[in-house]
Design an enzyme around this catalytic site. Structure first.
Site: not given
Length: 244
Positions: A25-27, A79
């Site tokens: 996943g994307y922070v 995000e």
């Protein structure tokens, strides 16, 4: 530093029984900050935090191992409007000594496969002889980033990547005219008054503006929206349920 080339797949090869299950996943999308859990068929699950910069063949990359507790904490900071990327990664040795990493997605990107090969330097990468089963190269396709594919409309973008080379993909610059549309901006009916033709042109422009805005919203994130964070507890539970 990361040097790799990515390709779509024309012919699905025989895949081995072993693979890594990957959840990422994307922070943050700008800069690209990723968390990843890697679970091999045998062995212990490992967790990583990665920062990437750049695009194309050569990218800057910084990566460090993190604990499962740190991973769970960062899940809470994913995000906004992004999904976990869920995939199986198969390792396929090639005749020239390189290893092809075959990525088969599940979750919201199910049906989208691609293959990538890593290299020690640019000269080696450019001299690589592409195997017959590799498809069109997407290394320099600006649409092909996980930061974009992780978004809610990621599968629609993946379908565009699979069906259209990047030079044919211009959602911001052009909307193709509808051949069945009533005369508007393009031309007026014979004998049509000038003011009516002008109104038609204005209406057509309004429709195009709305279409451009919708396309832009689908593919890009507004700068202020990219700074927002969401509570990822529910997304984490959904992502964990969808893992292979």
């Amino acid at each position: 530093m990361e040097i790799e080339r990515q390709f779509l797949v024309d012919i699905i090869p025989s895949l081995p029984s072993g693979y890594d299950s990957i959840l990422q996943g994307y922070v943050s999308l700008l800069p690209e900050i990723r968390i990843r859990a890697v679970r091999p068929m045998q062995g212990e699950e490992k967790f990583y935090l990665t920062v990437k910069r750049g695009a194309g063949l050569v990218r800057e990359e910084w990566e460090t191992a993190i604990s499962s507790r740190e991973f769970s904490h960062l899940v809470e900071c994913l995000e906004k409007n992004t999904f976990f990327i869920e995939k199986r990664r198969y390792y396929l040795p090639l005749a020239d000594g390189h290893v092809a990493e075959y990525n088969r997605h599940s979750g919201h990107l199910r049906g989208f496969d691609y293959v990538e090969v890593e290299f020690d330097n640019e000269e080696e990468a450019r001299a690589f002889e592409i195997p017959y089963w590799f498809g069109r190269e997407v290394t320099d396709d600006p649409r092909f980033t996980y930061g974009k594919l992780a978004r809610v409309n990621g599968f629609q973008l993946a379908k565009m990547i699979m069906s259209q080379p990047p030079e044919q993909w211009a959602p911001y610059a052009m909307v193709m005219p509808d051949e069945n549309a009533a005369p508007g901006a393009e031309e007026a009916e014979p004998g049509e008054p000038a003011d009516r033709a002008a109104d038609g042109a204005k209406d057509a422009k309004d429709v195009k503006d709305v279409k451009d805005a919708e396309d832009t919203q689908d593919v890009q994130t507004a700068p202020d929206e990219q700074q927002e964070q969401l509570s990822g507890a529910e997304r984490c539970r959904a992502g964990q349920r969808g893992r292979p």
